[in-house]
Motif scaffolding. Sequence first.
Motif, PDB file in Angstrom:
ATOM      1  N   THR A  50      16.420  50.214 -32.238  1.00  0.00           N
ATOM      2  CA  THR A  50      17.252  50.398 -31.040  1.00  0.00           C
ATOM      3  C   THR A  50      18.743  50.167 -31.285  1.00  0.00           C
ATOM      4  O   THR A  50      19.545  50.351 -30.371  1.00  0.00           O
ATOM      5  CB  THR A  50      16.781  49.455 -29.916  1.00  0.00           C
ATOM      6  N   SER A  51      19.124  49.773 -32.498  1.00  0.00           N
ATOM      7  CA  SER A  51      20.559  49.653 -32.795  1.00  0.00           C
ATOM      8  C   SER A  51      21.176  51.031 -33.039  1.00  0.00           C
ATOM      9  O   SER A  51      22.404  51.160 -33.145  1.00  0.00           O
ATOM     10  CB  SER A  51      20.784  48.749 -34.011  1.00  0.00           C
ATOM     11  N   TYR A  52      20.326  52.043 -33.125  1.00  0.00           N
ATOM     12  CA  TYR A  52      20.797  53.420 -33.294  1.00  0.00           C
ATOM     13  C   TYR A  52      20.631  54.180 -31.980  1.00  0.00           C
ATOM     14  O   TYR A  52      19.647  53.996 -31.265  1.00  0.00           O
ATOM     15  CB  TYR A  52      20.014  54.141 -34.399  1.00  0.00           C
ATOM     16  N   PHE A  53      21.594  55.054 -31.690  1.00  0.00           N
ATOM     17  CA  PHE A  53      21.534  55.886 -30.492  1.00  0.00           C
ATOM     18  C   PHE A  53      20.725  57.153 -30.765  1.00  0.00           C
ATOM     19  O   PHE A  53      20.616  57.605 -31.907  1.00  0.00           O
ATOM     20  CB  PHE A  53      22.940  56.284 -30.035  1.00  0.00           C
ATOM     21  N   SER A  54      20.196  57.721 -29.715  1.00  0.00           N
ATOM     22  CA  SER A  54      19.577  59.036 -29.802  1.00  0.00           C
ATOM     23  C   SER A  54      20.688  60.078 -29.681  1.00  0.00           C
ATOM     24  O   SER A  54      21.328  60.193 -28.637  1.00  0.00           O
ATOM     25  CB  SER A  54      18.550  59.233 -28.683  1.00  0.00           C
ATOM     26  N   ILE A  55      20.912  60.797 -30.763  1.00  0.00           N
ATOM     27  CA  ILE A  55      22.051  61.721 -30.834  1.00  0.00           C
ATOM     28  C   ILE A  55      21.559  63.130 -31.148  1.00  0.00           C
ATOM     29  O   ILE A  55      20.644  63.331 -31.955  1.00  0.00           O
ATOM     30  CB  ILE A  55      23.055  61.252 -31.904  1.00  0.00           C
ATOM     31  N   THR A 176      14.546  69.468 -43.909  1.00  0.00           N
ATOM     32  CA  THR A 176      14.036  68.920 -42.647  1.00  0.00           C
ATOM     33  C   THR A 176      14.918  67.843 -42.026  1.00  0.00           C
ATOM     34  O   THR A 176      14.690  67.456 -40.885  1.00  0.00           O
ATOM     35  CB  THR A 176      12.635  68.308 -42.864  1.00  0.00           C
ATOM     36  N   GLN A 177      15.907  67.356 -42.766  1.00  0.00           N
ATOM     37  CA  GLN A 177      16.729  66.250 -42.261  1.00  0.00           C
ATOM     38  C   GLN A 177      18.166  66.340 -42.758  1.00  0.00           C
ATOM     39  O   GLN A 177      18.442  66.936 -43.792  1.00  0.00           O
ATOM     40  CB  GLN A 177      16.175  64.896 -42.718  1.00  0.00           C
ATOM     41  N   ILE A 178      19.036  65.706 -41.982  1.00  0.00           N
ATOM     42  CA  ILE A 178      20.379  65.402 -42.449  1.00  0.00           C
ATOM     43  C   ILE A 178      20.581  63.897 -42.279  1.00  0.00           C
ATOM     44  O   ILE A 178      20.384  63.359 -41.184  1.00  0.00           O
ATOM     45  CB  ILE A 178      21.454  66.170 -41.659  1.00  0.00           C
ATOM     46  N   LEU A 179      20.916  63.229 -43.355  1.00  0.00           N
ATOM     47  CA  LEU A 179      21.248  61.808 -43.302  1.00  0.00           C
ATOM     48  C   LEU A 179      22.765  61.699 -43.322  1.00  0.00           C
ATOM     49  O   LEU A 179      23.412  62.169 -44.263  1.00  0.00           O
ATOM     50  CB  LEU A 179      20.648  61.061 -44.501  1.00  0.00           C
ATOM     51  N   SER A 180      23.327  61.089 -42.292  1.00  0.00           N
ATOM     52  CA  SER A 180      24.785  61.036 -42.157  1.00  0.00           C
ATOM     53  C   SER A 180      25.235  59.618 -41.817  1.00  0.00           C
ATOM     54  O   SER A 180      24.791  59.043 -40.823  1.00  0.00           O
ATOM     55  CB  SER A 180      25.229  62.008 -41.058  1.00  0.00           C
ATOM     56  N   TRP A 181      26.111  59.093 -42.649  1.00  0.00           N
ATOM     57  CA  TRP A 181      26.631  57.736 -42.435  1.00  0.00           C
ATOM     58  C   TRP A 181      28.144  57.799 -42.348  1.00  0.00           C
ATOM     59  O   TRP A 181      28.840  57.881 -43.347  1.00  0.00           O
ATOM     60  CB  TRP A 181      26.197  56.816 -43.571  1.00  0.00           C
ATOM     61  N   ASP A 182      28.646  57.785 -41.108  1.00  0.00           N
ATOM     62  CA  ASP A 182      30.083  57.810 -40.836  1.00  0.00           C
ATOM     63  C   ASP A 182      30.542  56.401 -40.477  1.00  0.00           C
ATOM     64  O   ASP A 182      29.934  55.746 -39.624  1.00  0.00           O
ATOM     65  CB  ASP A 182      30.403  58.753 -39.674  1.00  0.00           C
ATOM     66  N   GLN A 183      31.621  55.951 -41.115  1.00  0.00           N
ATOM     67  CA  GLN A 183      32.148  54.618 -40.856  1.00  0.00           C
ATOM     68  C   GLN A 183      33.674  54.644 -40.823  1.00  0.00           C
ATOM     69  O   GLN A 183      34.306  55.423 -41.538  1.00  0.00           O
ATOM     70  CB  GLN A 183      31.701  53.635 -41.956  1.00  0.00           C
ATOM     71  N   GLY A 184      34.227  53.763 -39.975  1.00  0.00           N
ATOM     72  CA  GLY A 184      35.675  53.609 -39.910  1.00  0.00           C
ATOM     73  C   GLY A 184      36.069  52.209 -40.340  1.00  0.00           C
ATOM     74  O   GLY A 184      35.408  51.231 -39.970  1.00  0.00           O
ATOM     75  N   VAL A 196      26.124  50.235 -39.154  1.00  0.00           N
ATOM     76  CA  VAL A 196      26.367  49.132 -40.099  1.00  0.00           C
ATOM     77  C   VAL A 196      25.320  49.089 -41.205  1.00  0.00           C
ATOM     78  O   VAL A 196      25.652  48.968 -42.392  1.00  0.00           O
ATOM     79  CB  VAL A 196      26.392  47.780 -39.352  1.00  0.00           C
ATOM     80  N   LYS A 197      24.049  49.186 -40.857  1.00  0.00           N
ATOM     81  CA  LYS A 197      22.969  49.000 -41.825  1.00  0.00           C
ATOM     82  C   LYS A 197      22.767  50.201 -42.744  1.00  0.00           C
ATOM     83  O   LYS A 197      22.550  50.060 -43.945  1.00  0.00           O
ATOM     84  CB  LYS A 197      21.661  48.689 -41.095  1.00  0.00           C
ATOM     85  N   ALA A 198      22.816  51.366 -42.182  1.00  0.00           N
ATOM     86  CA  ALA A 198      22.574  52.607 -42.931  1.00  0.00           C
ATOM     87  C   ALA A 198      22.968  53.780 -42.032  1.00  0.00           C
ATOM     88  O   ALA A 198      23.332  53.580 -40.865  1.00  0.00           O
ATOM     89  CB  ALA A 198      21.111  52.712 -43.358  1.00  0.00           C
ATOM     90  N   GLY A 199      22.874  54.965 -42.569  1.00  0.00           N
ATOM     91  CA  GLY A 199      23.288  56.126 -41.800  1.00  0.00           C
ATOM     92  C   GLY A 199      22.264  56.564 -40.771  1.00  0.00           C
ATOM     93  O   GLY A 199      21.163  56.022 -40.666  1.00  0.00           O
ATOM     94  N   TYR A 200      22.656  57.576 -39.997  1.00  0.00           N
ATOM     95  CA  TYR A 200      21.755  58.168 -39.009  1.00  0.00           C
ATOM     96  C   TYR A 200      20.833  59.178 -39.683  1.00  0.00           C
ATOM     97  O   TYR A 200      21.227  59.900 -40.596  1.00  0.00           O
ATOM     98  CB  TYR A 200      22.559  58.858 -37.911  1.00  0.00           C
TER      99      TYR A 200
END
Length: 206
Positions: A50-55, A176-184, A196-200
């Motif tokens: 639940t620390s990740y949003f449904s996007i 089948t997937q895209i793993l994306s980790w965007d950080q500022g 923080v932990k890993a990408g979406y």
Amino acid sequence: MKKITLLLLFALGIVAQAQAQKFKNKAHLEELVTIMQGNYSSYKQSVADTSYFSISLKMVPIWKNKGHYLYVEQALSKKQDKPYRVRIYKISQRNEQEFVSEIYTLKNEKDWIGKWNTPDAFANLSEEDIELKPGCEVVLQRIRKNEFAGQTGIKTCPSELRGASYATSKVTVSETQILSWDQGFDKDEKQVWGAVKAGYIFDKIP
């Protein structure tokens, strides 16, 4: 004169070999563009953690006669009519091993929201209507068939979002997937936005 002719033929042979190799690997560029496009969702990940949003993530090809361009919308699943990211990606091949996804913003992005459903509408969008985000391109390498991975340069992509100084992106693309980790990060290297932990994990929707 004969020596000059032989040298010229030798040089032309080298150029021809290089061009043939480039053409041979052109199929990998087509492969990358093909697996990138589609509709995606991080819903499964948001349920598991639940620390990740449904996007929602949508990427559709446009401007097919100009090269490889994708129109991109990213939004919270419950607010797909109000995407927080609207972009154009230009996909190209840098050399035998590297592929580049350049990032463009749209000057009048509100006019294009929802047009992913009618990509022919982008015939009315000109190259003067988009702006490159220099230093924010993602450089990808082909890991195996239908899998590419890469990231932005080190501190090359400026960002002012939520007090950031620069942004980074790490991306893996598969069928089948895209793993994306965007950080500022701010000027003191402190992360100020992004996962923080890993990408979406974006699963492709059939």
